[in-house]
Design a protein around this motif. Sequence first.
Motif, PDB file in Angstrom:
ATOM      1  N   THR A 129      37.213  35.434  35.146  1.00 13.34           N
ATOM      2  CA  THR A 129      36.808  36.122  36.381  1.00 13.34           C
ATOM      3  C   THR A 129      37.980  36.936  36.912  1.00 13.34           C
ATOM      4  N   PRO A 130      37.889  38.285  36.902  1.00 14.54           N
ATOM      5  CA  PRO A 130      38.973  39.100  37.468  1.00 14.54           C
ATOM      6  C   PRO A 130      39.043  38.892  38.990  1.00 14.54           C
ATOM      7  N   LEU A 131      40.246  38.639  39.508  1.00 17.30           N
ATOM      8  CA  LEU A 131      40.467  38.513  40.942  1.00 17.30           C
ATOM      9  C   LEU A 131      41.200  39.736  41.496  1.00 17.30           C
ATOM     10  N   ILE A 132      42.152  40.249  40.720  1.00 12.80           N
ATOM     11  CA  ILE A 132      42.862  41.487  41.046  1.00 12.80           C
ATOM     12  C   ILE A 132      42.934  42.306  39.763  1.00 12.80           C
ATOM     13  N   LYS A 133      42.511  43.553  39.824  1.00 13.06           N
ATOM     14  CA  LYS A 133      42.518  44.415  38.645  1.00 13.06           C
ATOM     15  C   LYS A 133      43.835  45.170  38.570  1.00 13.06           C
ATOM     16  N   GLY A 134      44.610  44.933  37.513  1.00 15.55           N
ATOM     17  CA  GLY A 134      45.878  45.625  37.340  1.00 15.55           C
ATOM     18  C   GLY A 134      45.700  47.017  36.772  1.00 15.55           C
TER      19      GLY A 134
END
Length: 229
Positions: A129-134
């Motif tokens: 689950t992505p929480l912050i997209k780099g």
Amino acid sequence: MPATPSQQGVDAVSERTQNRTKSERRLAAQLAAQKAAEAKRRRQAWAGGLAGLAVVAVLVTVFVIVAQRNDDDAAPQAGAPSASAAVDDPAAAPTAPPAPQLPEGADPALATKPTVKAGTGDLKKLTVTPLIKGTGPAVKAGQTISTNYVGVFYKDGKEFDASWNSGQPVSFPIGVGQVIKGWDQGLVGVTVGSRVQLDIPADLAYGDSGEGGRPAGPLRFVVDVLAAQ
């Protein structure tokens, strides 16, 4: 007409009287001058004494003020440690772990340890689950990545490990069997600067037995990918 003897006697007495009066006046003038000089000396002596007392009073006042200031300066040292002593003594002032070195343009939230809660339901498969997209490049298998992470038991959310506690990111090769399968499979393709949540079933983590003190059962990790090379 020449003076008579009687007249001469009167003149002589008068002259003596005048001479005596002049002498008495001179004496009186001398006495007055002496008294004036004596009075002047007494005034000068009195003024000098007052000046001396004034000087002594000033010196005593200065001494008291200086002594009081010295006592005030010494009092905090005796009653409580100074700020410089607390900093110099590592046991007196524990320091927080340093903030991680973030990649350029990364979300400032990556500088703060995340709060990780327990999962819900039965975990049957790996879930990313992505929480912050780099905004950095995607991680490739075989690269060495630098990460910060928090690991908790999926069922109760109890933390069992976290790189944040030591203040140092952890680096390791990815996708080549050097870490658990859930990390190898879940982190390849994640972009640098991202924070992802990995929900890993037991068979892709450390198993169900907990051998060697390893965490058993399904696990949840929140991983920050800080670099890849």
